[in-house]
Design a protein around this motif. Structure first.
Motif, PDB file in Angstrom:
ATOM      1  N   TYR A 115     -22.520  -6.538  -1.441  1.00 19.81           N
ATOM      2  CA  TYR A 115     -22.006  -5.655  -1.206  1.00 19.81           C
ATOM      3  C   TYR A 115     -22.557  -4.097  -1.192  1.00 19.81           C
ATOM      4  O   TYR A 115     -22.576  -3.496  -0.402  1.00 19.81           O
ATOM      5  N   LYS A 134     -15.587   0.636   1.083  1.00 22.28           N
ATOM      6  CA  LYS A 134     -16.665   1.237   2.307  1.00 22.28           C
ATOM      7  C   LYS A 134     -15.697   1.882   3.418  1.00 22.28           C
ATOM      8  O   LYS A 134     -14.642   1.238   3.896  1.00 22.28           O
ATOM      9  N   TYR A 176     -14.947  -2.315  -5.083  1.00 20.73           N
ATOM     10  CA  TYR A 176     -15.823  -1.547  -4.040  1.00 20.73           C
ATOM     11  C   TYR A 176     -15.187  -0.933  -2.895  1.00 20.73           C
ATOM     12  O   TYR A 176     -14.076  -1.627  -2.468  1.00 20.73           O
ATOM     13  N   TRP A 213     -11.989  -2.597   1.332  1.00 28.42           N
ATOM     14  CA  TRP A 213     -12.012  -2.489  -0.206  1.00 28.42           C
ATOM     15  C   TRP A 213     -12.162  -4.110  -0.350  1.00 28.42           C
ATOM     16  O   TRP A 213     -12.066  -5.000   0.332  1.00 28.42           O
ATOM     17  N   TYR A 234     -21.255  -0.732   0.590  1.00 26.43           N
ATOM     18  CA  TYR A 234     -20.046  -0.515  -0.150  1.00 26.43           C
ATOM     19  C   TYR A 234     -20.528   0.187  -1.644  1.00 26.43           C
ATOM     20  O   TYR A 234     -21.198  -0.019  -2.451  1.00 26.43           O
TER      21      TYR A 234
END
Length: 165
Positions: free
Chosen positions: A135, A157, A155, A121, A140
């Motif tokens: 990002y 991922k 964001y 995060w 992300y």
């Protein structure tokens, strides 16, 4: 941990880096009109041992010719499955545009994946356009749940989406 990238040295934070790391972060925040919050969002950089090292995270600094020019860190969070949050990823203006941010992010991701975390995060502010672009170009996905006052974007991922894992 020590990683060479061109004439930059990315290495683990040491106690003697506290003031210089805080100065880098304060400088970049000020550059973008964001507030330095030593009692709030930036308390972690003043108490690296508590917020990162003791919590199972890492705090890295970036040096060029013996001078701190950047930072990057992560620590475990209770947001998803085996999740961490990347924090304090800041570079001074004179070292931007050389691929260092992308390289630093990739190295953080590799270290996080090696430790078995499954989600990364990151929170940022829209005014940090280069960070937002980095990002988004690095896989992300914008989501909801901003927790930091000065941030307006969050964001996530999934690590199984990181190439080469």
């Amino acid at each position: 941990m020590k990683i060479q990238y061109g004439n930059f040295l990315i290495r683990s934070w040491e106690e003697s880096d506290r003031a210089a790391a805080a100065d880098v972060i304060h400088s970049v925040l000020t550059e973008y009109g964001l507030l330095w919050e030593p009692e709030g969002a930036d308390r972690d950089v003043l108490e690296v041992e508590k917020f990162y090292l003791d919590a199972g995270g890492e705090f890295w600094v970036v040096e060029r010719l013996g001078r701190l020019v950047g930072t990057g860190a992560y620590y475990p969070v209770h947001r998803g499955e085996k999740a961490v949050e990347i924090r304090k990823m800041y570079l001074l203006p004179e070292v931007r545009g050389q691929g260092l941010g992308k390289y630093l992010l990739h190295q953080l991701e590799k270290a996080i994946a090696f430790l078995g975390f499954q989600e990364i995060w990151v929170e940022t502010a829209s005014v940090l356009q280069q960070a937002v672009k980095l990002y988004e170009n690095s896989g992300y996905k914008e989501t909801e749940g901003v927790e930091t006052t000065r941030c307006d974007r969050v964001y996530v991922k999934l690590l199984d989406l990181i190439p080469g894992k």
